[in-house]
Design a protein around this motif. Structure first.
Motif, PDB file in Angstrom:
ATOM      1  N   CYS A   1     -13.905 -28.811  -2.444  1.00  0.00           N
ATOM      2  CA  CYS A   1     -14.172 -29.169  -3.578  1.00  0.00           C
ATOM      3  C   CYS A   1     -15.156 -30.737  -3.577  1.00  0.00           C
ATOM      4  N   TRP A   2     -16.003 -29.574  -5.188  1.00  0.00           N
ATOM      5  CA  TRP A   2     -16.883 -30.335  -5.120  1.00  0.00           C
ATOM      6  C   TRP A   2     -16.528 -31.198  -6.809  1.00  0.00           C
ATOM      7  N   THR A   3     -17.104 -32.982  -6.945  1.00  0.00           N
ATOM      8  CA  THR A   3     -16.968 -32.749  -8.228  1.00  0.00           C
ATOM      9  C   THR A   3     -17.772 -33.585  -8.564  1.00  0.00           C
ATOM     10  N   GLU A   4     -18.548 -34.058  -9.810  1.00  0.00           N
ATOM     11  CA  GLU A   4     -19.635 -34.575  -9.975  1.00  0.00           C
ATOM     12  C   GLU A   4     -19.038 -36.101  -9.890  1.00  0.00           C
ATOM     13  N   GLY A   5     -19.795 -37.181  -9.205  1.00  0.00           N
ATOM     14  CA  GLY A   5     -19.591 -38.609  -9.011  1.00  0.00           C
ATOM     15  C   GLY A   5     -20.487 -39.189 -10.409  1.00  0.00           C
TER      16      GLY A   5
END
Length: 474
Positions: A309-313
């Protein structure tokens, strides 16, 4: 020696013992993490994910993703979630009272119509206004739930749990990008384990500066933003070094809210997510563990060392601090709510190992760091200080801290080969040595502020996270 001198001496002994114990615990976690990762890859061929992807007898999985004012990117994000390589799944999008055009865009882009839907409110939520399904067979796996705003992700997630039809569900954020085989990878522990698995999780990465194509990761770049780059470093350490070790011990108390798979029946039986909680993901796992202990059932919560999973920090100070203050307050809140579990024989290792670890090695650390600095200042002002001893201790702690992070980076590159460019790898390593001075103090400040907000019972505010969106490659 006067009373203050005795206090200072006692504090010296306490901090020395505490530091030694802390180092021993982290060395043990490192060894356990390595053993668990090695075991995972040694057994990875036991049940190949391709078998699950092609099988007609798999376990059904619902992907639950709340959405609030996501009109700018909702269509692309939903298409990304629908692209999972798994035979039996559905995507449940919860429009949580958006005030922008989120729902209108969903209706127009996916040919949605309002449908008669058998809805059972097994977990109480704010009013659900309706359910939408697509008239286009291409999107027959999509369900959109429209509800009044519940002022928390927890309330929206509960509406999704009520609307889901499969026995397992993934809770994620609508802006997260999932690897195409995410369902297949997370469902494997439910099938393989001899124990009853109640939840699984996997590594989350920071998407800032990464490039995406048609909802999938195209090129992984190390973040350039100050806060995002240190968060990536932090995530690598916490997922590979920390959570894999606790997975080995079956002591996980946290499955990230950004990506986790859960047994839907058990989640409903414990009452779903608590909207009053500021750390709803940790609080849910704590209740699930408590429930299984009381039922005296053997259970497991597993983590896998895969980046799924990739999420915007958060990319600016204000949003970052808001997030970390909430996390710290959520930790304090969770430990307080479940304080009666601590050292209670009914709750097994959760009471004797897991919760004490979170008290003494997570919650207490920011407080002890401030007390330690005050103690050094007093020692210098009134008693003089052995600077050689202080220097040795400081350098030892610093080197240990950086060593743990470097080991995590090595494991990450060995397993995932996330960054192909040498410049990204060298930049990542360089930041390891700067983190204790530039990033760590900000986290300590946010933690202390979160504890203060908990003590004074400041009004609970989740706050919105301003997003910049993903870099799309065409």
């Amino acid at each position: 020696m006067n009373t203050l001198g005795h206090i200072i001496k006692s504090l010296e002994i306490f901090f020395g013992c505490y530091s030694l114990l802390y180092i021993i615990i982290y060395c043990a976690l490192g060894i356990l993490s390595y053993i668990e990762i090695k075991k995972y890859y040694a057994n990875s061929a036991f049940l190949n994910k391709d078998i699950l992807i092609k099988s007609n007898n798999t376990i059904g999985v619902s992907i639950i993703a709340p959405a609030y004012n996501e009109g700018k990117s909702i269509v692309e994000n939903v298409k990304s979630l629908l692209s999972q390589e798994y035979p039996l799944f559905e995507v449940v999008i919860i429009n949580d009272g958006s005030t922008d055009d989120t729902l209108e865009k969903l209706i127009a882009s996916f040919d949605l119509v309002k449908a008669d839907f058998f809805y059972q409110e097994k977990v109480k939520t704010f009013t659900v206004r309706g359910h939408y399904i697509s008239t286009n067979p291409i999107y027959n796996k999509l369900i959109v739930v429209d509800k009044e705003n519940g002022k928390s992700k927890a309330d929206a997630s509960n509406a999704g749990i009520n609307s889901a039809k499969y026995p397992l569900f993934i809770c994620t954020d609508v802006d997260c990008i999932l690897r195409k085989d995410t369902i297949a990878m997370l469902v494997k522990p439910f099938i393989e384990s001899k124990k009853k698995v109640i939840a699984t999780g996997a590594a989350i990465r920071i998407s800032n500066s990464c490039e995406f194509k048609e909802g999938m990761l195209y090129k992984s770049n190390y973040p350039k933003n100050f806060f995002a780059c240190f968060q990536e470093l932090e995530y690598i350490r916490s997922f590979l070094y920390g959570r894999m070790a606790w997975s080995r011990l079956n002591g996980l108390l946290l499955v990230s809210g950004g990506l986790g798979m859960f047994d839907r029946k058990i989640v409903i039986e414990v009452g779903g997510y608590k909207k009053e909680s500021l750390g709803e993901d940790m609080e849910l796992i704590t209740r699930m563990r408590k429930y299984m202990h009381l039922k005296k059932e053997v259970f497991a919560i597993k983590y896998i060392p895969e980046s799924l999973c990739w999420t915007e920090g958060p990319s600016d100070r204000k949003v970052f601090l808001r997030q970390r203050v909430r996390w710290a307050r959520g930790l304090a809140q969770n430990l307080y709510i479940h304080r009666k579990m601590i050292f209670n024989p009914k709750y097994g290792m959760t009471s004797f190992i897991v919760l004490p670890y979170y008290i003494f090695c997570e919650f207490a650390v920011p407080l002890l760091e401030i007390v330690g600095l005050a103690f050094i200042a007093l020692d210098i002002a009134f008693f003089g200080i052995n600077y050689s001893f202080l220097l040795i201790i400081s350098i030892s702690v610093y080197l240990f801290y950086t060593f743990v992070t470097l080991i995590s980076i090595y494991l990450d590159q060995l397993i995932h080969k996330q960054y192909s460019g040498l410049s990204d790898i060298f930049r990542l390593i360089a930041l390891v040595f700067l983190e204790p001075f530039l990033y760590h103090p900000i986290n300590i400040y946010a933690s202390l502020k979160g504890y203060y907000h908990f003590i004074i019972n400041k009004e609970k505010v989740w706050g919105e996270m301003t997003r910049q969106g993903f870099n799309q490659t065409t």
